[in-house]
Scaffold this active site. Structure first.
Site, PDB file in Angstrom:
ATOM      1  N   TYR A  91       0.850  -1.186   0.000  1.00  0.00           N
ATOM      2  CA  TYR A  91       0.000   0.000   0.000  1.00  0.00           C
ATOM      3  C   TYR A  91       0.883   1.231   0.000  1.00  0.00           C
ATOM      4  O   TYR A  91       1.812   1.332   0.803  1.00  0.00           O
ATOM      5  CB  TYR A  91      -0.896   0.002   1.250  1.00  0.00           C
ATOM      6  CG  TYR A  91      -1.792   1.213   1.378  1.00  0.00           C
ATOM      7  CD1 TYR A  91      -2.833   1.429   0.482  1.00  0.00           C
ATOM      8  CD2 TYR A  91      -1.597   2.142   2.403  1.00  0.00           C
ATOM      9  CE1 TYR A  91      -3.673   2.539   0.607  1.00  0.00           C
ATOM     10  CE2 TYR A  91      -2.431   3.249   2.531  1.00  0.00           C
ATOM     11  CZ  TYR A  91      -3.460   3.443   1.635  1.00  0.00           C
ATOM     12  OH  TYR A  91      -4.279   4.536   1.773  1.00  0.00           O
ATOM     13  N   LYS A 145       4.343   9.010   8.716  1.00  0.00           N
ATOM     14  CA  LYS A 145       4.045   8.489  10.048  1.00  0.00           C
ATOM     15  C   LYS A 145       4.996   9.046  11.125  1.00  0.00           C
ATOM     16  O   LYS A 145       4.782  10.155  11.578  1.00  0.00           O
ATOM     17  CB  LYS A 145       4.005   6.961  10.005  1.00  0.00           C
ATOM     18  CG  LYS A 145       2.901   6.496   9.019  1.00  0.00           C
ATOM     19  CD  LYS A 145       2.452   5.076   9.113  1.00  0.00           C
ATOM     20  CE  LYS A 145       1.140   4.895   8.364  1.00  0.00           C
ATOM     21  NZ  LYS A 145       1.210   4.212   7.077  1.00  0.00           N
ATOM     22  N   ASP A 158       9.352   2.926  -0.306  1.00  0.00           N
ATOM     23  CA  ASP A 158       8.308   3.557   0.492  1.00  0.00           C
ATOM     24  C   ASP A 158       8.491   3.073   1.927  1.00  0.00           C
ATOM     25  O   ASP A 158       8.038   1.999   2.307  1.00  0.00           O
ATOM     26  CB  ASP A 158       6.923   3.172  -0.059  1.00  0.00           C
ATOM     27  CG  ASP A 158       5.799   3.759   0.792  1.00  0.00           C
ATOM     28  OD1 ASP A 158       6.098   4.394   1.818  1.00  0.00           O
ATOM     29  OD2 ASP A 158       4.635   3.561   0.418  1.00  0.00           O
TER      30      ASP A 158
END
Ligand SMILES: *Cc1c(COP(=O)(O)O)cnc(C)c1O
Length: 428
Positions: free
Chosen positions: A145, A268, A240
């Protein structure tokens, strides 16, 4: 556990105004057929709901809260920052300070741009890769994702996997056609696709440690193959590390596996609980971003002083605490070992992979190496386990397709309690 009465009322009201009553799908708990607790506050390793329940939290806002909630230093710095105004839309020294800290930890990011979410970081990195190479195709891995931008919402993990819409309506066929999705950990598939159309591929984007189909570790030759093949064909390699950065090692998967990607996306943790992310790489590539170059990317709130402040304080603690990552990894190992032992005693077949302070749980006899394996795990058993844990005060992500996180604020007592709860939950 108190009955979720106030939460249920809050949820019905929220549903009137927001799809599913939430602003991000997995929060709705629809995958586990129960109502989500509505949160009132959180501190350290604990999160509290409006019904008076107190949970040990392994969601950590889906990754950012590596220091635990409401860390004193971060909160103090934020209080001072908020008094000076919340947004200027003009350069500040804070942005450079955060960038400098990020580069210290991720030396491959010579030049970077701050953005507001992981979605923006990956979307922008893809644009840079296409602009830099003049090519259009992107290779991604099924179950990874990378946020919800159109070209990356093809065979995606996380909530998209939980809700069985790995490729979303609204993503046009033309867009999806430029995204090639192949199985994670499959080096033959990588070589094959490059042999077929390598000169059309702008970039390979990968979660080097995959955390959005549950936690799936890279096989030994997987990441080196990606590096080798992209280099050979002149495509960029994008790591990522929005989730695994600062967790699998302080310097992320690129430090742990000693592979230098062309572009890196972080999110994050980098915002310390405020909205912030970044993408960056070599100066040669990143100098093509506007206004140095022609690849356009911008943001009204990018580099926001509050987000920069929370990020700076968080990264400083990570850097200045001796052996931070080792300590946190050890805590996580204690928990994971305890969970495995309880499963064994109960005769339940589970896979509990760990990478640094990340861990996951699959009810499966087989090792999980890709999205098909993850889908074959027993989700009904997961659901029962999840509900029993929640009832016992343990707050986990409500889907086997998510990763769980340990923070430095988790105590030995928290971990012992969690292991005890698991022994009950495994027989539920
Ligand atoms: C969470 C996540 C994203 C998206 O970040 P948002 O801030 O939710 O947009 C992208 N990539 C990975 C690997 C993630 O875990």
């Amino acid at each position: 556990m108190n009955e979720l009465k106030k939460s249920a009322a809050a949820f019905s009201k929220a549903k009137k105004f927001m799809p599913g009553g939430v602003n991000s799908p997995v929060r709705s708990y629809s995958s586990v057929d129960c109502n989500p607790p509505f949160i009132s506050h959180a501190r350290g390793s604990h999160i509290y709901d409006i019904d008076g329940n107190n949970f040990i939290d392994y969601v950590g806002s889906w990754g950012p809260m590596i220091l635990g909630h409401a860390n004193e230093k971060v909160v103090d710095a934020l209080k001072k920052s908020v008094e000076r105004g919340t947004s200027y839309g003009a350069p500040t020294e804070l942005e450079t300070e955060l960038a400098e800290l990020v580069q210290k930890i991720f030396p491959s990011m010579e030049v970077m741009r701050m953005v507001n979410s992981g979605t923006e970081a990956t979307m922008s990195a893809i644009r840079v890769a296409r602009g830099f190479t003049g090519r259009s195709k992107i290779v991604k891995f099924i179950g990874c994702y990378h946020g919800h931008s159109d070209s990356l919402l093809v065979n995606a993990g996380s909530g998209a996997a939980t809700f069985g819409v790995p490729s979303s309506p609204g993503v046009t066929a033309n867009t999806a056609q430029d995204t090639i999705a192949i199985p994670f950990n499959d080096v033959d598939a990588v070589k094959k696709i490059f042999a077929e159309c390598g000169e059309k591929i702008a970039a390979v984007i990968v979660e080097p440690v995959a955390g959005n189909m549950g936690l799936v570790l890279p096989k030994e030759n997987f990441l080196p193959t990606l590096r080798e093949v992209t280099k050979k064909f002149g495509a960029l390699l994008i790591f990522d590390e929005v989730m695994c950065g600062f967790r699998v090692a302080l310097g992320g998967a690129q430090e742990k596996y000693k592979i230098k990607p062309d572009l890196t996306c972080l999110g994050k943790i980098i915002g310390g609980g405020l909205p912030c992310a970044t993408y960056g790489g070599s100066a040669e590539i990143m100098r093509n971003v506007s206004p140095d170059g022609k690849i356009y990317q911008a943001g009204t709130l990018s580099g926001n002083p509050l987000a920069m402040t929370a990020g700076i304080e968080t990264l400083k603690i990570l850097l200045d605490t001796p052996n931070f990552t080792e300590k946190l990894t050890q805590k996580t190992s204690r928990l994971v070992d305890g969970l495995k032992e309880q499963a064994k005693i109960s005769g339940v077949a589970v896979q509990i992979p760990q990478a640094g302070s990340m861990f996951g749980i699959f009810f499966s006899e087989r090792e999980i190496t890709n999205y098909d394996d993850a889908c074959a795990a027993n989700q009904e058993k997961f659901k029962r386990w999840f509900k029993s844990m929640l009832e016992q005060g343990i707050y986990l992500a409500p889907s086997q397709f998510e990763t769980l996180f340990v923070s430095i604020a988790h105590t030995d007592e928290d971990i012992s309690k969690t292991i005890d709860a698991a022994s009950t939950a495994f027989t539920a």
